[in-house]
Design a protein around this motif. Structure first.
Motif, PDB file in Angstrom:
ATOM      1  N   UNK A 387       0.834  -1.280   0.077  1.00 54.52           N
ATOM      2  CA  UNK A 387      -0.001   0.091  -0.004  1.00 54.52           C
ATOM      3  C   UNK A 387       1.031   1.381  -0.068  1.00 54.52           C
ATOM      4  N   UNK A 388       1.787   1.214   0.775  1.00 53.78           N
ATOM      5  CA  UNK A 388       2.759   2.367   0.882  1.00 53.78           C
ATOM      6  C   UNK A 388       3.486   2.495  -0.712  1.00 53.78           C
ATOM      7  N   UNK A 389       3.789   1.608  -0.957  1.00 52.97           N
ATOM      8  CA  UNK A 389       4.410   1.530  -2.507  1.00 52.97           C
ATOM      9  C   UNK A 389       3.462   2.288  -3.679  1.00 52.97           C
ATOM     10  N   UNK A 390       2.165   1.777  -3.422  1.00 52.39           N
ATOM     11  CA  UNK A 390       0.974   2.465  -4.117  1.00 52.39           C
ATOM     12  C   UNK A 390       0.824   3.847  -4.051  1.00 52.39           C
ATOM     13  N   UNK A 391       1.108   4.386  -2.771  1.00 47.06           N
ATOM     14  CA  UNK A 391       0.998   5.790  -2.325  1.00 47.06           C
ATOM     15  C   UNK A 391       2.629   6.475  -2.870  1.00 47.06           C
ATOM     16  N   UNK A 426      10.435   3.210  -7.348  1.00 48.31           N
ATOM     17  CA  UNK A 426      10.665   4.511  -7.306  1.00 48.31           C
ATOM     18  C   UNK A 426      11.829   4.919  -8.162  1.00 48.31           C
ATOM     19  N   UNK A 427      12.636   3.850  -9.004  1.00 57.20           N
ATOM     20  CA  UNK A 427      13.550   3.961  -9.729  1.00 57.20           C
ATOM     21  C   UNK A 427      14.847   4.753  -9.180  1.00 57.20           C
ATOM     22  N   UNK A 621       2.486   4.470 -10.801  1.00 59.09           N
ATOM     23  CA  UNK A 621       2.604   5.885 -11.311  1.00 59.09           C
ATOM     24  C   UNK A 621       3.629   6.199 -12.057  1.00 59.09           C
ATOM     25  N   UNK A 622       4.601   5.388 -12.019  1.00 56.99           N
ATOM     26  CA  UNK A 622       6.043   5.797 -12.943  1.00 56.99           C
ATOM     27  C   UNK A 622       6.418   4.879 -14.012  1.00 56.99           C
ATOM     28  N   UNK A 623       5.197   4.157 -14.652  1.00 56.26           N
ATOM     29  CA  UNK A 623       5.357   3.240 -15.470  1.00 56.26           C
ATOM     30  C   UNK A 623       4.981   3.459 -16.936  1.00 56.26           C
ATOM     31  N   UNK A 624       6.170   3.499 -17.545  1.00 49.13           N
ATOM     32  CA  UNK A 624       5.980   4.396 -18.986  1.00 49.13           C
ATOM     33  C   UNK A 624       4.929   3.362 -19.812  1.00 49.13           C
ATOM     34  N   UNK A 625       4.520   2.163 -19.736  1.00 46.82           N
ATOM     35  CA  UNK A 625       3.950   1.403 -20.543  1.00 46.82           C
ATOM     36  C   UNK A 625       2.435   1.751 -20.312  1.00 46.82           C
ATOM     37  N   UNK A 626       1.989   1.953 -19.009  1.00 47.08           N
ATOM     38  CA  UNK A 626       0.549   2.307 -18.603  1.00 47.08           C
ATOM     39  C   UNK A 626       0.487   3.694 -19.028  1.00 47.08           C
ATOM     40  N   UNK A 627       1.339   4.687 -19.015  1.00 46.86           N
ATOM     41  CA  UNK A 627       1.234   5.956 -19.576  1.00 46.86           C
ATOM     42  C   UNK A 627       1.155   5.874 -21.135  1.00 46.86           C
ATOM     43  N   UNK A 628       1.661   5.032 -21.898  1.00 52.03           N
ATOM     44  CA  UNK A 628       1.612   5.175 -23.238  1.00 52.03           C
ATOM     45  C   UNK A 628       0.029   4.306 -23.269  1.00 52.03           C
ATOM     46  N   UNK A 629      -0.274   3.430 -22.952  1.00 48.53           N
ATOM     47  CA  UNK A 629      -1.824   3.011 -23.094  1.00 48.53           C
ATOM     48  C   UNK A 629      -2.826   4.005 -22.800  1.00 48.53           C
TER      49      UNK A 629
END
Length: 692
Positions: A387-391, A426-427, A621-629
């Motif tokens: 959950x903390x990672x999702x936040x 978090x890269x 939040x910082x996944x480039x594939x989801x942003x692309x979709x």
């Protein structure tokens, strides 16, 4: 003839007290009679009959005075016939019934000293030791167990054709963790009565306890279907559940219900298997029927809430838990499910609040936990970390996982993995590598931790060091399972490095070592993923089908297979069904939500696609594939500026990604879409200016 009547018979005539008084009135005369050198059978028989009468009265009426009278009559009978085995055994048995265990043991042991082959005396001692097993401390319990085993070993010699004796002795050996002797006794019972249901059930239970569930199923299936009782079908269903063969379990439970339609335990087992099989509507219907019959069944209420959560009916799920709360006190499962619902709703603070209470309540100041307490605490901490990672609260997630590390053992390994994954999300690649190095140093003999560190090194550009560390885990002293895991890890590393031939060789090396069903599933999954990367769709499909044949409910395989089809724009209906099943199994998984959004987009369901992709971004939040979709959805629905924003963010995320996660071809495609969109926006802007 009158003396042969039992008290239970006399009671129906309403003359127990009178009979007792008549017999008791003569007691003094019999007791004062001169002792003969030879047994006085008549006197002995008289007192024996009177003892029986008092014994029944004591048992039926619960009167201690009758019990004492029975004892006295047995003693008088023994005075008249001191060598009577029947009387000695009867007195010992009476002592046992009225709770005078020490006296019972003393008399029985005395009789065995006279006659070592007295079956009744050995049987009584065996019963006493059995009952004492649960009433004593652990050390004394082990002593009682050995005494009980000794008695039943003797009984097995004295009555070798008695099925119950062999079954009891086998069960005692099982408790003593002597599987070989237990099996021998069950097999002995089976040779006496091949059709005995208890023999079959005990053998199956033994094999299950040994971890050989397949053999347990084989034993149970050895009984023809028409001859199986509801108990055997229940045991068969439970064994199939352990093997994750939910459809077979469902069939067995249904057959059990056909024989015993009103058995709520069977209905619960069937409902749970339906839930495991993803048949949510059927499971929900059955759980509601169970609750209607037994409104106080909180566990079924919790399962109803779980189904409602999986179906996306989060408010209903919370309402159901509220109904269950008054029925239980501090239910860990209920609270954990509540945290999952809040998480699914994006109410992260409330989810964390519930999980924090669970973690705090499960904490021990001395740091000592039972195995079950460790398991529960680790579960709570892992979910808290997620959950903390999702936040995007990396520091808090790391802190949660570090508490899991403190539990030691396998939990330490899992905790270290969580720390590394939090930094990777978090890269923060440098921190991830440092954490992996610390884990490798803390657990130098843990192959999986060393492999995690090796993978991190390879991902961050230290390819040779990473491969060397992974290969170093292979040695002649390595167990087959360790060697298998190393080959699996190397295959994944080579796949990410696009060294496909070497990856395939590692999987070939792992294949003969993958003997368990879950290992075979993982092998097929890795082969499928490799074939997908090599653009070999037919081979990838074949391998994923092998994996799903082993476990149809494996969410990872369902998601990957469905996404692969969706990405290619083929078999979209089947792809959506598979991905939806994966989401049902893990509704909070951002990767699965992304896959579901993508297959909806490919199917022209743009509103649903946007809905699921936004949920995925909330968790990734910082996944480039989801942003692309999501950019694709916006572009397709005419919201070009929003599409540009998503593709710009996708490119920014790619710039911070690992080389293995930033395929140049994928990056180029996003860049091309971004440039085209900007040109289109410029044209629209110019056109609008000209019109003005």
């Amino acid at each position: 003839m009158t003396l042969r009547l039992r008290a239970s018979s006399l009671r129906h005539l309403g003359i127990i007290p009178a009979a007792a008084l008549v017999l008791a009135s003569s007691t003094a005369a019999w007791a004062s009679a001169p002792t003969n050198k030879k047994p006085d059978h008549a006197s002995s028989y008289y007192h024996y009959a009177l003892a029986h009468l008092y014994e029944d009265m004591a048992v039926n009426a619960g009167r201690q005075d009758y019990a004492e009278q029975a004892v006295e009559q047995y003693k008088l009978a023994l005075d008249a016939d001191p060598d009577s085995e029947m009387l000695q055994d009867g007195l010992a048995d009476l002592y046992f019934k009225i709770g005078r265990v020490r006296d019972a043991v003393s008399v029985a042991q005395g009789q065995i000293a006279k006659d070592p082959n007295d079956v009744a005396a050995h049987t009584l001692l065996g019963k006493i030791y059995l009952r004492s097993l649960s009433d004593t401390q652990s050390t004394q319990s082990q002593q009682m167990l050995q005494l009980a085993i000794g008695e039943y070993e003797k009984l097995a010699q004295l009555q070798p054709n008695d099925v119950e004796t062999h079954l009891l002795l086998g069960q005692l050996y099982s408790v003593d963790h002597d599987s070989a002797k237990a099996e021998a006794q069950f097999k002995a019972a089976q040779s006496i009565d091949a059709d005995s249901e208890d023999v079959v059930l005990n053998l199956a239970r033994l094999y299950s306890d040994q971890g050989d569930t397949e053999r347990a199923v084989q034993v149970l299936n050895g009984v023809p279907v028409d001859d199986r009782s509801a108990r055997i079908e229940m045991a068969l269903g439970a064994s199939y559940d352990q093997l994750k063969k939910s459809k077979d379990a469902i069939a067995a439970y249904r057959r059990a219900l056909d024989q015993d339609p009103d058995n709520l335990d069977t209905e619960r087992s069937l409902a749970n298997s339906l839930l495991d099989d993803g048949q949510l509507n059927e499971a929900l219907k059955l759980f509601k029927t169970i609750v209607a019959s037994e409104p106080q069944d909180a566990q079924s209420q919790i399962h109803i809430s779980e189904i409602q959560r999986q179906q996306g009916h989060y408010d209903d799920a919370l309402a159901t838990l509220e109904k269950a709360k008054p029925l239980v006190h501090d239910s860990l499962e209920l609270s954990y499910n509540e945290a999952l619902i809040y998480d699914a709703l994006g109410r992260y603070d409330e989810s964390i609040a519930v999980l924090t209470k669970l973690v705090d309540d499960s904490a021990h100041e001395d740091g000592k936990y039972t195995d079950q307490e460790k398991s529960n605490r680790a579960l709570f901490l892992e979910r808290m970390g997620i959950v903390y990672r999702e936040e995007n609260k990396t520091a808090e997630a790391v802190a949660a996982y570090q508490k899991e590390v403190e539990l030691g053992g396998d939990y330490a390994r899992s905790g270290y993995q969580g720390v590394v994954d939090s930094y990777r999300d978090a890269h923060q690649w440098k921190e991830a590598t440092t954490a992996a190095a610390a884990a490798a140093k803390a657990l130098p003999k843990d192959h999986s931790v060393q492999l995690m560190y090796a993978g991190q090194l390879a991902d961050t550009g230290q390819v040779n060091e990473g491969l060397a560390l992974a290969k170093a885990q292979l040695s002649d002293k390595s167990s087959a399972s360790d060697q298998r895991d190393v080959h699996f890890a190397l295959a994944q590393m080579y796949t990410r490095l696009k060294r496909f031939q070497e990856a395939s060789a590692e999987l070939d090396a792992a294949a003969p070592l993958a003997t368990a069903s879950q290992d075979k599933l993982y092998l097929a999954f890795l082969r499928g993923a490799l074939a997908d990367r090599e653009k070999n769709l037919d081979e990838a499909e074949a391998q994923f089908k092998i994996a799903l044949g082993i476990d149809p409910q494996n969410a990872t395989v369902l998601n990957y297979y469905g996404y692969m089809l969706a990405d290619r724009g083929v078999q979209l209906v089947e792809a959506q069904q598979m991905i939806q099943k994966a989401v049902n199994l893990d509704p909070q998984n951002g990767a699965y939500l992304d896959s579901l959004g993508w297959v909806c987009f490919k199917s022209g369901q743009y509103d649903l696609a946007e809905q699921y992709l936004k949920k995925a971004i909330a968790r990734l939040g910082n996944d480039p594939t989801v942003r692309d979709h999501l950019g694709e959805v916006y572009e397709k629905t005419g919201r070009l500026k929003l599409a540009v924003d998503e593709w710009k963010q996708s490119m920014a995320d790619y710039a911070q990604s690992l080389p293995a996660d930033a395929d140049p071809e994928d990056v180029s495609k996003v860049q091309h879409k971004l440039e085209n969109a900007r040109v289109k926006l410029a044209r629209v802007s110019t056109s609008n200016t000209a019109v003005k």
